[in-house]
Motif scaffolding. Structure first.
Motif, PDB file in Angstrom:
ATOM      1  N   SER A 117       0.832  -1.203   0.000  1.00  0.00           N
ATOM      2  CA  SER A 117       0.000   0.000   0.000  1.00  0.00           C
ATOM      3  C   SER A 117       0.866   1.252   0.000  1.00  0.00           C
ATOM      4  O   SER A 117       0.522   2.250  -0.636  1.00  0.00           O
ATOM      5  N   LYS A 118       2.004   1.213   0.693  1.00  0.00           N
ATOM      6  CA  LYS A 118       2.923   2.357   0.669  1.00  0.00           C
ATOM      7  C   LYS A 118       3.500   2.552  -0.729  1.00  0.00           C
ATOM      8  O   LYS A 118       3.630   3.682  -1.205  1.00  0.00           O
ATOM      9  N   VAL A 119       3.842   1.451  -1.381  1.00  0.00           N
ATOM     10  CA  VAL A 119       4.378   1.539  -2.744  1.00  0.00           C
ATOM     11  C   VAL A 119       3.317   2.070  -3.701  1.00  0.00           C
ATOM     12  O   VAL A 119       3.594   2.934  -4.538  1.00  0.00           O
ATOM     13  N   LEU A 120       2.096   1.580  -3.578  1.00  0.00           N
ATOM     14  CA  LEU A 120       1.009   2.058  -4.438  1.00  0.00           C
ATOM     15  C   LEU A 120       0.720   3.534  -4.204  1.00  0.00           C
ATOM     16  O   LEU A 120       0.487   4.290  -5.147  1.00  0.00           O
ATOM     17  N   ARG A 121       0.740   3.965  -2.953  1.00  0.00           N
ATOM     18  CA  ARG A 121       0.498   5.369  -2.635  1.00  0.00           C
ATOM     19  C   ARG A 121       1.609   6.242  -3.209  1.00  0.00           C
ATOM     20  O   ARG A 121       1.346   7.306  -3.775  1.00  0.00           O
ATOM     21  N   ALA A 122       2.864   5.802  -3.094  1.00  0.00           N
ATOM     22  CA  ALA A 122       3.989   6.567  -3.634  1.00  0.00           C
ATOM     23  C   ALA A 122       3.908   6.644  -5.156  1.00  0.00           C
ATOM     24  O   ALA A 122       4.139   7.711  -5.746  1.00  0.00           O
ATOM     25  N   GLY A 151       1.182   6.404  -6.977  1.00  0.00           N
ATOM     26  CA  GLY A 151       0.049   7.265  -7.316  1.00  0.00           C
ATOM     27  C   GLY A 151       0.393   8.733  -7.174  1.00  0.00           C
ATOM     28  O   GLY A 151       0.010   9.558  -8.007  1.00  0.00           O
ATOM     29  N   LEU A 152       1.119   9.084  -6.122  1.00  0.00           N
ATOM     30  CA  LEU A 152       1.546  10.464  -5.933  1.00  0.00           C
ATOM     31  C   LEU A 152       2.492  10.899  -7.045  1.00  0.00           C
ATOM     32  O   LEU A 152       2.377  12.008  -7.580  1.00  0.00           O
ATOM     33  N   PHE A 153       3.416  10.023  -7.411  1.00  0.00           N
ATOM     34  CA  PHE A 153       4.354  10.337  -8.491  1.00  0.00           C
ATOM     35  C   PHE A 153       3.616  10.500  -9.820  1.00  0.00           C
ATOM     36  O   PHE A 153       3.844  11.484 -10.543  1.00  0.00           O
ATOM     37  N   ALA A 154       2.735   9.568 -10.140  1.00  0.00           N
ATOM     38  CA  ALA A 154       2.003   9.645 -11.407  1.00  0.00           C
ATOM     39  C   ALA A 154       1.100  10.874 -11.432  1.00  0.00           C
ATOM     40  O   ALA A 154       0.995  11.551 -12.467  1.00  0.00           O
ATOM     41  N   GLY A 155       0.467  11.190 -10.312  1.00  0.00           N
ATOM     42  CA  GLY A 155      -0.370  12.382 -10.251  1.00  0.00           C
ATOM     43  C   GLY A 155       0.421  13.657 -10.419  1.00  0.00           C
ATOM     44  O   GLY A 155      -0.016  14.598 -11.093  1.00  0.00           O
ATOM     45  N   SER A 156       1.617  13.711  -9.830  1.00  0.00           N
ATOM     46  CA  SER A 156       2.432  14.914  -9.971  1.00  0.00           C
ATOM     47  C   SER A 156       2.957  15.059 -11.399  1.00  0.00           C
ATOM     48  O   SER A 156       3.029  16.179 -11.918  1.00  0.00           O
ATOM     49  N   VAL A 157       3.302  13.960 -12.034  1.00  0.00           N
ATOM     50  CA  VAL A 157       3.740  14.034 -13.437  1.00  0.00           C
ATOM     51  C   VAL A 157       2.593  14.530 -14.308  1.00  0.00           C
ATOM     52  O   VAL A 157       2.773  15.406 -15.162  1.00  0.00           O
ATOM     53  N   PHE A 158       1.395  13.989 -14.088  1.00  0.00           N
ATOM     54  CA  PHE A 158       0.228  14.417 -14.850  1.00  0.00           C
ATOM     55  C   PHE A 158      -0.045  15.908 -14.635  1.00  0.00           C
ATOM     56  O   PHE A 158      -0.281  16.655 -15.585  1.00  0.00           O
ATOM     57  N   LEU A 159       0.006  16.345 -13.393  1.00  0.00           N
ATOM     58  CA  LEU A 159      -0.253  17.743 -13.066  1.00  0.00           C
ATOM     59  C   LEU A 159       0.778  18.661 -13.714  1.00  0.00           C
ATOM     60  O   LEU A 159       0.418  19.690 -14.299  1.00  0.00           O
TER      61      LEU A 159
END
Length: 52
Positions: A27-32, A34-42
């Motif tokens: 879950s920590k890996v998935l959260r990290a 997701g945060l990385f992918a969201g920041s790249v998208f943003l």
């Protein structure tokens, strides 16, 4: 014949999700990720608005 790989995937999924210690790490890996992918998208879509 194709059910053997499907069963192995199901066993792997269940071993990763149902074990508390493994799920905590996953879950920590998935959260990290997701945060990385969201920041790249943003940044790719709205990065020019953030420039000074």
């Amino acid at each position: 014949m194709a059910s053997a790989p499907v069963e192995k995937v199901k066993e792997f999924w269940n071993s990763q999700v149902n074990d508390e210690e493994k799920w905590a790490v996953n879950s920590k890996v998935l959260r990290a990720f997701g945060l990385f992918a969201g920041s790249v998208f943003l940044m790719r879509n709205f990065g020019d608005l953030m420039a000074i």
